[in-house]
Design a protein around this motif. Structure first.
Motif, mmCIF file in Angstrom:
data_model
loop_
_atom_site.group_PDB
_atom_site.id
_atom_site.type_symbol
_atom_site.label_atom_id
_atom_site.label_comp_id
_atom_site.label_asym_id
_atom_site.label_seq_id
_atom_site.Cartn_x
_atom_site.Cartn_y
_atom_site.Cartn_z
ATOM 1 N N LEU A 164 49.043 -37.334 28.407
ATOM 2 C CA LEU A 164 49.075 -36.366 29.504
ATOM 3 C C LEU A 164 50.493 -36.020 29.934
ATOM 4 O O LEU A 164 50.721 -34.950 30.510
ATOM 5 C CB LEU A 164 48.279 -36.898 30.689
ATOM 6 N N TRP A 165 51.446 -36.907 29.678
ATOM 7 C CA TRP A 165 52.852 -36.552 29.906
ATOM 8 C C TRP A 165 53.227 -35.314 29.087
ATOM 9 O O TRP A 165 54.054 -34.496 29.511
ATOM 10 C CB TRP A 165 53.747 -37.732 29.528
ATOM 11 N N HIS A 166 52.593 -35.143 27.932
ATOM 12 C CA HIS A 166 52.860 -33.976 27.070
ATOM 13 C C HIS A 166 52.197 -32.688 27.579
ATOM 14 O O HIS A 166 52.443 -31.624 27.007
ATOM 15 C CB HIS A 166 52.350 -34.232 25.647
ATOM 16 N N ALA A 167 51.340 -32.767 28.590
ATOM 17 C CA ALA A 167 50.579 -31.585 29.008
ATOM 18 C C ALA A 167 51.456 -30.374 29.304
ATOM 19 O O ALA A 167 51.147 -29.263 28.813
ATOM 20 C CB ALA A 167 49.694 -31.924 30.214
ATOM 21 N N PRO A 168 52.540 -30.488 30.073
ATOM 22 C CA PRO A 168 53.378 -29.302 30.285
ATOM 23 C C PRO A 168 53.963 -28.752 28.988
ATOM 24 O O PRO A 168 54.136 -27.535 28.845
ATOM 25 C CB PRO A 168 54.500 -29.822 31.209
ATOM 26 N N TYR A 169 54.233 -29.647 28.049
ATOM 27 C CA TYR A 169 54.768 -29.213 26.749
ATOM 28 C C TYR A 169 53.742 -28.379 26.001
ATOM 29 O O TYR A 169 54.049 -27.290 25.503
ATOM 30 C CB TYR A 169 55.157 -30.448 25.940
ATOM 31 N N TYR A 170 52.521 -28.868 25.934
ATOM 32 C CA TYR A 170 51.485 -28.151 25.198
ATOM 33 C C TYR A 170 51.053 -26.869 25.909
ATOM 34 O O TYR A 170 50.765 -25.862 25.260
ATOM 35 C CB TYR A 170 50.268 -29.050 24.984
ATOM 36 N N LEU A 171 51.011 -26.900 27.214
ATOM 37 C CA LEU A 171 50.487 -25.754 27.957
ATOM 38 C C LEU A 171 51.537 -24.682 28.238
ATOM 39 O O LEU A 171 51.175 -23.522 28.476
ATOM 40 C CB LEU A 171 49.875 -26.219 29.282
ATOM 41 N N PRO A 184 44.411 -23.376 14.903
ATOM 42 C CA PRO A 184 44.180 -22.044 15.475
ATOM 43 C C PRO A 184 43.208 -22.088 16.655
ATOM 44 O O PRO A 184 42.083 -21.586 16.591
ATOM 45 C CB PRO A 184 43.605 -21.265 14.290
ATOM 46 N N VAL A 185 43.647 -22.709 17.748
ATOM 47 C CA VAL A 185 42.815 -22.849 18.942
ATOM 48 C C VAL A 185 43.664 -22.477 20.155
ATOM 49 O O VAL A 185 44.889 -22.359 20.068
ATOM 50 C CB VAL A 185 42.273 -24.287 19.100
ATOM 51 N N ASN A 186 43.025 -22.322 21.321
ATOM 52 C CA ASN A 186 43.786 -22.013 22.528
ATOM 53 C C ASN A 186 44.544 -23.250 23.008
ATOM 54 O O ASN A 186 44.283 -24.373 22.576
ATOM 55 C CB ASN A 186 42.878 -21.455 23.626
ATOM 56 N N ARG A 187 45.459 -23.053 23.934
ATOM 57 C CA ARG A 187 46.341 -24.117 24.389
ATOM 58 C C ARG A 187 45.575 -25.288 25.006
ATOM 59 O O ARG A 187 45.937 -26.451 24.823
ATOM 60 C CB ARG A 187 47.339 -23.581 25.418
ATOM 61 N N TYR A 188 44.526 -24.992 25.751
ATOM 62 C CA TYR A 188 43.802 -26.049 26.451
ATOM 63 C C TYR A 188 43.057 -26.955 25.470
ATOM 64 O O TYR A 188 43.080 -28.183 25.599
ATOM 65 C CB TYR A 188 42.850 -25.442 27.485
ATOM 66 N N LEU A 189 42.413 -26.355 24.478
ATOM 67 C CA LEU A 189 41.733 -27.168 23.474
ATOM 68 C C LEU A 189 42.749 -27.924 22.628
ATOM 69 O O LEU A 189 42.542 -29.096 22.278
ATOM 70 C CB LEU A 189 40.849 -26.285 22.586
ATOM 71 N N PHE A 190 43.868 -27.277 22.337
ATOM 72 C CA PHE A 190 44.934 -27.938 21.581
ATOM 73 C C PHE A 190 45.411 -29.178 22.331
ATOM 74 O O PHE A 190 45.603 -30.248 21.738
ATOM 75 C CB PHE A 190 46.099 -26.977 21.359
#
Length: 279
Positions: A164-171, A184-190
């Motif tokens: 979850l620390w990575h959440a800002p990175y992924y989103l 090939p998915v949206n950011r939230y599923l990724f």
């Protein structure tokens, strides 16, 4: 230090570590004209947890005794070797299965270009992962072990917080192009898939750390992952057939995740046999 104080510091660390990336994102929104790959917000996200660890260890009484800063090479060369081989072995198995099934295309693979970048990334990531593993294994995991949680609580808490620390990175910080190159998915599923993947990885990261009682073994493990598999996909050295990425992506596919979990549980069994514990 008593367990109540240890637990309180762990809660403080987790809250601050999970908030710092969002603080960094807020900073970037106040300073919009920056290099997209090297923003001040990303620097805050990356460095924030380590600054919290330094404060807690140096000024709040946690100390440095259990930080795993010594290599402890004696009697542990086997586990250092495992740390270097896990990601190459699983990636090789995944690629062979991809070739046999016809789901992975190697026509774009340039061996010279690939290994040139691999070598450069490996040594860069040893430095980068010294700072990261000082936090996630050298502090969070070490303290969870110290308060005598069971193995699966340690895996779950350390993996979830790390993920979850990575959440800002992924989103927000990670580009759309990079996300779609991996899945090939949206950011939230990724993000959900990536966090699950890191929770699986946490089993073997934790066990390598506990077997060697050193962050250096997991620094090598992490550096190998960063150098070996990320640019294999992102730089287009291989192409995975449409809708097969979730199964065979070397970064977060179901097959490699399953193999990593099996390896992690096997390492746990080896540690139990050795009765090596970090107290």
């Amino acid at each position: 230090m008593n367990h109540l104080k240890e637990t309180r510091h762990l809660v403080i660390f987790c809250i601050l570590a999970l908030l710092v990336g969002w603080v960094g994102l807020g900073v970037d929104r106040l300073i919009p004209d920056q290099n997209e790959e090297e923003t001040l917000g990303m620097a805050i996200w990356l460095a924030g947890p380590l600054l919290v660890v330094i404060f807690l260890r140096t000024f709040a009484g946690d100390g440095w005794k259990d930080a795993g800063l010594y290599p402890n090479l004696k009697h542990n060369l086997r586990w250092y070797g495992m740390a270097m081989l896990i990601f190459p072995l699983v990636t090789m198995i995944t690629l062979i299965i991809g070739k046999l099934t016809g789901w992975i295309d190697f026509s774009g693979f340039n061996i010279k270009a690939y290994f040139s970048i691999f070598t450069e990334l490996f040594f860069i990531n040893i430095i980068k992962n010294f700072f990261e593993e000082s936090v996630w294994r050298g502090y969070l995991t070490a303290k969870l072990i110290k308060i005598r949680l069971t193995d699966f609580y340690i895996y779950g808490i350390a993996g979830l917080v790390w993920g979850l620390w990575h959440a800002p990175y992924y989103l927000h910080f990670l580009s759309d192009e990079t996300i779609y190159a991996v899945l090939p998915v949206n950011r939230y599923l990724f993000m959900v898939i990536a966090v699950l993947n890191m929770m699986v990885w946490t089993v073997m990261f934790t066990e390598i750390f506990r077997l060697t009682r050193s962050i250096w073994s997991v620094i090598l493990l992490h550096a190998m992952e960063d150098a070996l598999i990320n640019h294999l996909i992102i730089d287009g050295h291989i192409q995975i057939a449409a809708h097969k990425e979730i199964w065979l992506s070397p970064i977060c596919g179901v097959l490699p995740m399953t193999l990593y979990l099996i390896i992690g549980l096997w390492l746990r069994k080896q540690r139990s046999k050795k009765t090596v514990f970090l107290n």
